[in-house]
Design a protein around this motif. Sequence first.
Motif, PDB file in Angstrom:
ATOM      1  N   ALA A  12       0.821  -1.205   0.000  1.00  0.00           N
ATOM      2  CA  ALA A  12       0.000   0.000   0.000  1.00  0.00           C
ATOM      3  C   ALA A  12       0.857   1.259   0.000  1.00  0.00           C
ATOM      4  O   ALA A  12       0.476   2.282  -0.581  1.00  0.00           O
ATOM      5  CB  ALA A  12      -0.938   0.009   1.203  1.00  0.00           C
ATOM      6  N   SER A  13       2.024   1.205   0.609  1.00  0.00           N
ATOM      7  CA  SER A  13       2.886   2.390   0.642  1.00  0.00           C
ATOM      8  C   SER A  13       3.365   2.745  -0.766  1.00  0.00           C
ATOM      9  O   SER A  13       3.546   3.918  -1.096  1.00  0.00           O
ATOM     10  CB  SER A  13       4.072   2.196   1.586  1.00  0.00           C
ATOM     11  N   ARG A  14       3.541   1.743  -1.640  1.00  0.00           N
ATOM     12  CA  ARG A  14       3.932   2.025  -3.025  1.00  0.00           C
ATOM     13  C   ARG A  14       2.811   2.757  -3.742  1.00  0.00           C
ATOM     14  O   ARG A  14       3.047   3.704  -4.482  1.00  0.00           O
ATOM     15  CB  ARG A  14       4.286   0.721  -3.752  1.00  0.00           C
ATOM     16  N   LEU A  15       1.583   2.336  -3.521  1.00  0.00           N
ATOM     17  CA  LEU A  15       0.446   3.035  -4.126  1.00  0.00           C
ATOM     18  C   LEU A  15       0.316   4.449  -3.561  1.00  0.00           C
ATOM     19  O   LEU A  15       0.047   5.399  -4.302  1.00  0.00           O
ATOM     20  CB  LEU A  15      -0.845   2.249  -3.902  1.00  0.00           C
ATOM     21  N   GLU A  16       0.541   4.601  -2.264  1.00  0.00           N
ATOM     22  CA  GLU A  16       0.490   5.928  -1.653  1.00  0.00           C
ATOM     23  C   GLU A  16       1.551   6.847  -2.253  1.00  0.00           C
ATOM     24  O   GLU A  16       1.292   8.029  -2.487  1.00  0.00           O
ATOM     25  CB  GLU A  16       0.671   5.825  -0.142  1.00  0.00           C
ATOM     26  N   ALA A  27      -2.181   9.102 -10.747  1.00  0.00           N
ATOM     27  CA  ALA A  27      -1.923   7.782 -10.171  1.00  0.00           C
ATOM     28  C   ALA A  27      -2.973   6.771 -10.625  1.00  0.00           C
ATOM     29  O   ALA A  27      -2.628   5.630 -10.950  1.00  0.00           O
ATOM     30  CB  ALA A  27      -1.898   7.868  -8.651  1.00  0.00           C
ATOM     31  N   GLU A  28      -4.220   7.180 -10.665  1.00  0.00           N
ATOM     32  CA  GLU A  28      -5.266   6.266 -11.122  1.00  0.00           C
ATOM     33  C   GLU A  28      -5.046   5.868 -12.570  1.00  0.00           C
ATOM     34  O   GLU A  28      -5.263   4.714 -12.950  1.00  0.00           O
ATOM     35  CB  GLU A  28      -6.648   6.875 -10.919  1.00  0.00           C
ATOM     36  N   ASP A  29      -4.564   6.805 -13.378  1.00  0.00           N
ATOM     37  CA  ASP A  29      -4.272   6.509 -14.772  1.00  0.00           C
ATOM     38  C   ASP A  29      -3.141   5.479 -14.875  1.00  0.00           C
ATOM     39  O   ASP A  29      -3.240   4.507 -15.621  1.00  0.00           O
ATOM     40  CB  ASP A  29      -3.894   7.790 -15.517  1.00  0.00           C
ATOM     41  N   VAL A  30      -2.066   5.697 -14.102  1.00  0.00           N
ATOM     42  CA  VAL A  30      -0.940   4.765 -14.110  1.00  0.00           C
ATOM     43  C   VAL A  30      -1.388   3.378 -13.636  1.00  0.00           C
ATOM     44  O   VAL A  30      -1.046   2.362 -14.247  1.00  0.00           O
ATOM     45  CB  VAL A  30       0.219   5.299 -13.225  1.00  0.00           C
ATOM     46  N   VAL A  31      -2.139   3.327 -12.562  1.00  0.00           N
ATOM     47  CA  VAL A  31      -2.593   2.043 -12.016  1.00  0.00           C
ATOM     48  C   VAL A  31      -3.500   1.322 -13.012  1.00  0.00           C
ATOM     49  O   VAL A  31      -3.329   0.121 -13.255  1.00  0.00           O
ATOM     50  CB  VAL A  31      -3.291   2.229 -10.651  1.00  0.00           C
ATOM     51  N   CYS A  32      -4.430   2.043 -13.607  1.00  0.00           N
ATOM     52  CA  CYS A  32      -5.343   1.407 -14.575  1.00  0.00           C
ATOM     53  C   CYS A  32      -4.584   0.864 -15.774  1.00  0.00           C
ATOM     54  O   CYS A  32      -4.833  -0.263 -16.216  1.00  0.00           O
ATOM     55  CB  CYS A  32      -6.407   2.392 -15.038  1.00  0.00           C
ATOM     56  N   ARG A  62       9.255 -11.740 -17.648  1.00  0.00           N
ATOM     57  CA  ARG A  62      10.232 -10.739 -17.183  1.00  0.00           C
ATOM     58  C   ARG A  62       9.637  -9.344 -17.210  1.00  0.00           C
ATOM     59  O   ARG A  62       9.888  -8.541 -16.316  1.00  0.00           O
ATOM     60  CB  ARG A  62      11.494 -10.820 -18.051  1.00  0.00           C
ATOM     61  N   SER A  63       8.836  -9.052 -18.221  1.00  0.00           N
ATOM     62  CA  SER A  63       8.229  -7.726 -18.312  1.00  0.00           C
ATOM     63  C   SER A  63       7.214  -7.494 -17.189  1.00  0.00           C
ATOM     64  O   SER A  63       6.965  -6.354 -16.791  1.00  0.00           O
ATOM     65  CB  SER A  63       7.567  -7.516 -19.674  1.00  0.00           C
ATOM     66  N   LEU A  64       6.653  -8.584 -16.662  1.00  0.00           N
ATOM     67  CA  LEU A  64       5.699  -8.459 -15.558  1.00  0.00           C
ATOM     68  C   LEU A  64       6.367  -7.939 -14.283  1.00  0.00           C
ATOM     69  O   LEU A  64       5.724  -7.278 -13.466  1.00  0.00           O
ATOM     70  CB  LEU A  64       5.051  -9.820 -15.261  1.00  0.00           C
ATOM     71  N   VAL A  65       7.652  -8.227 -14.122  1.00  0.00           N
ATOM     72  CA  VAL A  65       8.363  -7.854 -12.894  1.00  0.00           C
ATOM     73  C   VAL A  65       8.306  -6.346 -12.675  1.00  0.00           C
ATOM     74  O   VAL A  65       7.901  -5.876 -11.610  1.00  0.00           O
ATOM     75  CB  VAL A  65       9.825  -8.360 -12.928  1.00  0.00           C
ATOM     76  N   ALA A  66       8.710  -5.576 -13.668  1.00  0.00           N
ATOM     77  CA  ALA A  66       8.763  -4.112 -13.528  1.00  0.00           C
ATOM     78  C   ALA A  66       7.374  -3.503 -13.366  1.00  0.00           C
ATOM     79  O   ALA A  66       7.178  -2.589 -12.550  1.00  0.00           O
ATOM     80  CB  ALA A  66       9.477  -3.493 -14.720  1.00  0.00           C
ATOM     81  N   ILE A  67       6.427  -4.006 -14.130  1.00  0.00           N
ATOM     82  CA  ILE A  67       5.068  -3.454 -14.052  1.00  0.00           C
ATOM     83  C   ILE A  67       4.472  -3.716 -12.676  1.00  0.00           C
ATOM     84  O   ILE A  67       3.878  -2.828 -12.065  1.00  0.00           O
ATOM     85  CB  ILE A  67       4.174  -4.050 -15.157  1.00  0.00           C
ATOM     86  N   ALA A  68       4.630  -4.931 -12.177  1.00  0.00           N
ATOM     87  CA  ALA A  68       4.093  -5.279 -10.862  1.00  0.00           C
ATOM     88  C   ALA A  68       4.762  -4.463  -9.761  1.00  0.00           C
ATOM     89  O   ALA A  68       4.094  -3.994  -8.836  1.00  0.00           O
ATOM     90  CB  ALA A  68       4.263  -6.774 -10.606  1.00  0.00           C
ATOM     91  N   ASP A  69       6.068  -4.286  -9.870  1.00  0.00           N
ATOM     92  CA  ASP A  69       6.787  -3.466  -8.875  1.00  0.00           C
ATOM     93  C   ASP A  69       6.260  -2.042  -8.846  1.00  0.00           C
ATOM     94  O   ASP A  69       6.150  -1.430  -7.788  1.00  0.00           O
ATOM     95  CB  ASP A  69       8.285  -3.432  -9.172  1.00  0.00           C
TER      96      ASP A  69
END
Length: 121
Positions: A12-16, A27-32, A62-69
């Motif tokens: 949650a701190s990453r989202l904050e 942020a909502e745009d990036v998350v979506c 491998r591409s999922l790693v960066a996006i998920a982070d």
Amino acid sequence: MLVQKEVVRLNASRLEELYAQLGEAGAEDVVCRALEELALRLSHTERCYREGRTGDMRKSARSLVAIADQIGMQALSRVAADVTIAADRCDHVAIAATLSRLLRIGDCSLSEVWEMQDLSI
């Protein structure tokens, strides 16, 4: 029958941090966009595996790693990295097991973030 259930915890701190840096709309745009991309890449990763395209599957995982982070999905990121390691080792049993786990965690993680977004609206 063995039922496998994955428990995911989002950072949650990453989202904050994202919301603090980009504001609510940014942020909502990036998350979506990240959620959409994660869903597409999870599907692509699975399809590559089914078609025997291990190299493409590895790249997709491998591409999922960066996006998920980026959006605080640490478990998803870690398991996607595990899939790439199994692919690098050509360990087909490990690939099958970690990919199955990746798909379960991916599903749970995407649902969790969507639910969190619904609560904040």
